[in-house]
Design a protein around this motif. Structure first.
Motif, PDB file in Angstrom:
ATOM      1  N   ILE A  11     -11.760  -3.319   4.704  1.00 27.55           N
ATOM      2  CA  ILE A  11     -11.643  -4.747   5.006  1.00 27.55           C
ATOM      3  C   ILE A  11     -10.570  -5.353   4.103  1.00 27.55           C
ATOM      4  N   GLY A  12      -9.980  -6.431   4.543  1.00 26.70           N
ATOM      5  CA  GLY A  12      -8.938  -7.073   3.748  1.00 26.70           C
ATOM      6  C   GLY A  12      -8.203  -8.098   4.592  1.00 26.70           C
ATOM      7  N   GLY A  13      -7.342  -8.830   3.952  1.00 28.44           N
ATOM      8  CA  GLY A  13      -6.583  -9.860   4.651  1.00 28.44           C
ATOM      9  C   GLY A  13      -5.544  -9.275   5.596  1.00 28.44           C
ATOM     10  N   THR A  14      -4.976 -10.124   6.435  1.00 28.20           N
ATOM     11  CA  THR A  14      -3.926  -9.699   7.360  1.00 28.20           C
ATOM     12  C   THR A  14      -2.711  -9.214   6.566  1.00 28.20           C
ATOM     13  N   GLY A  15      -2.205  -8.039   6.955  1.00 28.95           N
ATOM     14  CA  GLY A  15      -1.025  -7.488   6.285  1.00 28.95           C
ATOM     15  C   GLY A  15      -1.332  -6.802   4.967  1.00 28.95           C
ATOM     16  N   SER A  16      -2.610  -6.530   4.708  1.00 33.66           N
ATOM     17  CA  SER A  16      -2.959  -5.884   3.431  1.00 33.66           C
ATOM     18  C   SER A  16      -2.781  -4.368   3.472  1.00 33.66           C
ATOM     19  N   GLY A  17      -2.529  -3.810   4.670  1.00 33.74           N
ATOM     20  CA  GLY A  17      -2.255  -2.368   4.764  1.00 33.74           C
ATOM     21  C   GLY A  17      -3.373  -1.551   5.385  1.00 33.74           C
ATOM     22  N   LYS A  18      -4.366  -2.202   6.000  1.00 33.27           N
ATOM     23  CA  LYS A  18      -5.529  -1.491   6.539  1.00 33.27           C
ATOM     24  C   LYS A  18      -5.132  -0.531   7.671  1.00 33.27           C
ATOM     25  N   SER A  19      -4.460  -1.066   8.682  1.00 33.56           N
ATOM     26  CA  SER A  19      -4.087  -0.241   9.840  1.00 33.56           C
ATOM     27  C   SER A  19      -3.062   0.817   9.455  1.00 33.56           C
ATOM     28  N   THR A  20      -2.155   0.473   8.555  1.00 31.96           N
ATOM     29  CA  THR A  20      -1.166   1.451   8.091  1.00 31.96           C
ATOM     30  C   THR A  20      -1.863   2.631   7.437  1.00 31.96           C
TER      31      THR A  20
ATOM     32  N   SER B  41       1.135   6.582  -1.147  1.00 26.15           N
ATOM     33  CA  SER B  41       2.019   5.417  -0.991  1.00 26.15           C
ATOM     34  C   SER B  41       2.870   5.626   0.259  1.00 26.15           C
ATOM     35  N   PHE B  42       3.149   4.523   0.960  1.00 25.58           N
ATOM     36  CA  PHE B  42       3.971   4.612   2.172  1.00 25.58           C
ATOM     37  C   PHE B  42       4.699   3.292   2.396  1.00 25.58           C
ATOM     38  N   SER B  43       5.983   3.397   2.771  1.00 25.46           N
ATOM     39  CA  SER B  43       6.784   2.210   3.127  1.00 25.46           C
ATOM     40  C   SER B  43       7.394   2.421   4.495  1.00 25.46           C
ATOM     41  N   TYR B  44       7.443   1.362   5.302  1.00 26.91           N
ATOM     42  CA  TYR B  44       8.128   1.442   6.589  1.00 26.91           C
ATOM     43  C   TYR B  44       9.632   1.481   6.345  1.00 26.91           C
ATOM     44  N   PRO B  45      10.391   2.164   7.223  1.00 22.51           N
ATOM     45  CA  PRO B  45      11.855   2.237   7.038  1.00 22.51           C
ATOM     46  C   PRO B  45      12.472   0.848   6.938  1.00 22.51           C
ATOM     47  N   GLY B  46      13.253   0.625   5.874  1.00 26.92           N
ATOM     48  CA  GLY B  46      13.933  -0.649   5.696  1.00 26.92           C
ATOM     49  C   GLY B  46      13.099  -1.730   5.031  1.00 26.92           C
ATOM     50  N   ALA B  47      11.811  -1.443   4.787  1.00 30.66           N
ATOM     51  CA  ALA B  47      10.944  -2.455   4.161  1.00 30.66           C
ATOM     52  C   ALA B  47      11.238  -2.568   2.671  1.00 30.66           C
ATOM     53  N   GLU B  48      11.089  -3.786   2.141  1.00 30.73           N
ATOM     54  CA  GLU B  48      11.372  -4.013   0.715  1.00 30.73           C
ATOM     55  C   GLU B  48      10.197  -3.587  -0.155  1.00 30.73           C
ATOM     56  N   GLN B  49       8.981  -3.716   0.392  1.00 30.84           N
ATOM     57  CA  GLN B  49       7.787  -3.372  -0.388  1.00 30.84           C
ATOM     58  C   GLN B  49       6.958  -2.327   0.342  1.00 30.84           C
ATOM     59  N   PRO B  50       6.211  -1.491  -0.392  1.00 27.76           N
ATOM     60  CA  PRO B  50       5.354  -0.494   0.257  1.00 27.76           C
ATOM     61  C   PRO B  50       4.267  -1.169   1.100  1.00 27.76           C
ATOM     62  N   ALA B  51       3.927  -0.529   2.247  1.00 23.93           N
ATOM     63  CA  ALA B  51       2.836  -1.038   3.087  1.00 23.93           C
ATOM     64  C   ALA B  51       1.489  -0.694   2.450  1.00 23.93           C
ATOM     65  N   VAL B  52       1.401   0.485   1.838  1.00 20.93           N
ATOM     66  CA  VAL B  52       0.234   0.864   1.024  1.00 20.93           C
ATOM     67  C   VAL B  52       0.741   1.536  -0.241  1.00 20.93           C
ATOM     68  N   GLN B  53       0.014   1.324  -1.337  1.00 18.03           N
ATOM     69  CA  GLN B  53       0.523   1.818  -2.623  1.00 18.03           C
ATOM     70  C   GLN B  53      -0.615   2.370  -3.475  1.00 18.03           C
ATOM     71  N   ASP B  54      -0.437   3.636  -3.920  1.00 19.74           N
ATOM     72  CA  ASP B  54      -1.361   4.293  -4.848  1.00 19.74           C
ATOM     73  C   ASP B  54      -2.816   4.212  -4.367  1.00 19.74           C
ATOM     74  N   ILE B  55      -3.052   4.666  -3.126  1.00 14.88           N
ATOM     75  CA  ILE B  55      -4.385   4.611  -2.516  1.00 14.88           C
ATOM     76  C   ILE B  55      -5.113   5.920  -2.775  1.00 14.88           C
TER      77      ILE B  55
END
Length: 575
Positions: free
Chosen positions: A365-374, A338-352
């Protein structure tokens, strides 16, 4: 600022030389009024012409000596300050090179550029003034007071009244100016940011006809900086008139009271002339200090900003414990990450959790903002996970040094970045000692040979700053060649085929399959056609894994994947 001056240690002999020369320059300037008083009192009054010539010649020698010391002090102080600036810029640049992306996000690229250039220049300029004026002023002031008292202690009472008034005025003006100088540096940051965005985004700005809007935005930031600069200059503008007023009133008071002393026979004319000069030297030394107060607040604000960078401890640090790989080369494992950007309200990726194996292609693959690049940014430790672990060759990436970890990885970023230089130099960025044959082979696999061959100078063709003289697809292929020129255990392609046509995309993936059959290949893609043949497809949705499997398996089990496929492919293509 004193903390930064520790970097002057390599130039301590130059600083010592400056202090010595400034000391002798000050002595010469303090000695001259006394010689002049002797000429008047002993030579002119007594009509002793040989004495006037003798003391006049001595004055000339003392003045020439003072001038030589002044030139030497200026030379050595300039060398020390410029050397200090060079050393400090190098230190800041080296320190910033160790920052993770989190530190860059915190300070901002525009601010880092301002701090490394403008702020260090401010400190460098004030250092020259400190070595010359700040050292000379106390010597001149103290020496002037001693010499003035020696000429006439009673007349020196005038200075007791004048000097506190002058010092108080300087203090009040500097107190008003300091907050404004701090504000100026922040507004330079803002101006730098606006200008940088306007220049790098010029194509987007023109395509949307937003040139006028950007001009207004720049004018706003520019006007804000200008208004603050005018405000601070208005405050500082009071400095010189106040200095001159106090100095002129002082001269009137000294001449008036000194005249009375001469009339009473308590003082000679030459001594009054010398006393007046010493008083001017004392006040001039305070004027020098006031000039420093114009520079020091701004330099102090700059020093604070530089120290903020130097004091910032990178979040990502190399492990001090050496770790040995226990698994096959290229094995990548995500374990409940799991990882969250500093100050973000929700995790960028969770339980991967997933495993990417050597010899296989793992597609994400996934939609925009789904956490792929993160997710893939966690493999080379651009960011560190907050929960769980990312393992390469069975070892947690946090237990490997960054150099050791990144030597295992060939990375192609989402935004293709090229550097000014030739095509071969850009490809060799991945492997400095790559032979011409290796460079050509990497270009062939990346499907870049065709367009490179059509260029007049081939692999020696120049690339403009930011790669503006090549297309988006050419940039991507050169970025891929740069990653492929170095044999790696893990190849990561972050949406690196988006600017390629379907034919080039297919040819490139076929060539990649042959070249990377012993390595782990991780591909982030938006296009279904890019991931169809992958050994394992990971489907991301709302920062979590929605499904893992082959294309056929996911078509049967994963609604999110089916939705993506049906949105991109026709019934015939799916069949």
């Amino acid at each position: 600022m004193i903390k930064l001056f520790r970097n002057l240690k390599p130039y301590r002999w130059l600083v010592a030389a400056v202090l010595i020369f400034v000391f002798f320059q000050t002595l010469s300037e303090l000695y001259l009024p006394t010689l002049m008083a002797d000429i008047v009192d002993k030579g002119v009054v007594n009509g002793d012409t040989p004495y006037i010539w003798r003391i006049g010649g001595l004055m000339l020698l003392v003045a020439l000596g003072g001038m030589a010391c002044s030139i030497a002090a200026s030379y050595f102080s300039s060398r020390a300050a410029t050397g200090f600036g060079k050393l400090l810029r190098g230190k800041v640049f080296k320190h910033v090179s160790n920052f993770s992306l989190e530190e860059f996000d915190t300070i901002g690229t525009a601010s880092l550029i301002t701090r490394t250039t403008n702020d260090i220049t401010q400190v460098q300029q004030v250092l020259i003034m400190i070595l010359r004026m700040m050292v000379m002023a106390p010597m001149m002031c103290l020496g002037g007071i001693i010499m003035a008292v020696s000429k006439d202690a009673t007349l020196s009472l005038v200075l007791v009244v004048i000097l506190p008034v002058l010092a108080g005025a300087i203090f009040l003006i500097a107190r008003k100016g300091l907050p404004l100088f701090k504000a100026i540096q922040k507004k330079i940051d803002k101006l730098n940011l606006v200008m940088r965005e306007s220049l790098t985004g010029i194509r987007v700005i023109r395509s949307f006809n937003r040139t006028d809007y950007e001009s207004k935005r720049f004018d706003g930031a520019n006007l804000d900086l200008t208004d603050t600069s005018i405000k601070v200059n208005k405050v500082m503008a009071f400095m010189m008139p106040i200095m001159m007023l106090v100095m002129n009133l002082s001269s009137v008071a000294i001449i008036w009271y000194g005249g009375l002393r001469i009339d009473a026979g308590d003082m000679q004319v030459g001594d009054l002339m010398a006393f007046l000069q010493y008083a001017m030297q004392i006040m001039f030394s305070l004027v020098m200090v006031s000039m420093m107060f114009v520079m020091i607040p701004r330099a102090s604000a700059s020093a604070i900003r530089i120290n903020e960078v130097l004091d910032m401890v990178p979040v990502i640090k190399d492990s001090t414990v050496s770790s040995q790989a226990t698994e096959s080369k290229g094995l990548v494992e995500f374990q409940n990450v799991s990882f969250s950007y500093p100050g973000a309200e929700q995790p960028a990726v969770q339980d991967i959790s997933f495993t990417a194996r050597p010899g296989q292609v793992t597609a994400i693959i996934g939609g925009t903002g789904s956490g792929k690049s993160t997710m893939i940014s966690l493999i080379p430790r651009f960011y560190d996970v907050q929960e769980g672990s990312v393992r390469v060759d069975g070892v947690d990436v946090r237990e490997l040094t960054q150099e050791e970890l990144r030597n295992k990885i060939g990375f192609v970023p989402q935004m293709a970045v090229l550097f000014s230089g030739t095509i071969s130099e850009n490809i060799r960025y991945g492997k400095e000692d790559a032979s011409d044959e290796e460079v050509r082979r990497a270009a062939e696999i990346a499907q870049a040979s065709d367009f490179i061959g059509k260029m007049e100078q081939g692999f020696e063709s120049p690339i403009a700053q930011g790669g503006t003289n090549v297309s988006g697809g050419q940039k991507q292929r050169l970025s891929i060649a740069r990653a492929l020129v170095r044999p790696a255990e893990v190849y990561i392609f972050d949406d690196s085929f988006s600017a390629l046509d379907f034919k080039t995309d297919a040819k490139l993936r076929a060539a990649l399959k042959q070249e990377t059959k012993e390595s782990t290949v991780i591909i982030v893609a938006q296009r279904v056609s890019t991931v169809l043949d992958a050994d394992q497809i990971i489907v991301m949705n709302d920062s979590q894994i929605a499904g893992i499997g082959t294309h056929q398996e996911l078509m049967e089990t994963c609604d999110v994947y089916k939705e993506i496929v049906y949105s991109q492919l026709s019934e015939e293509e799916i069949a």
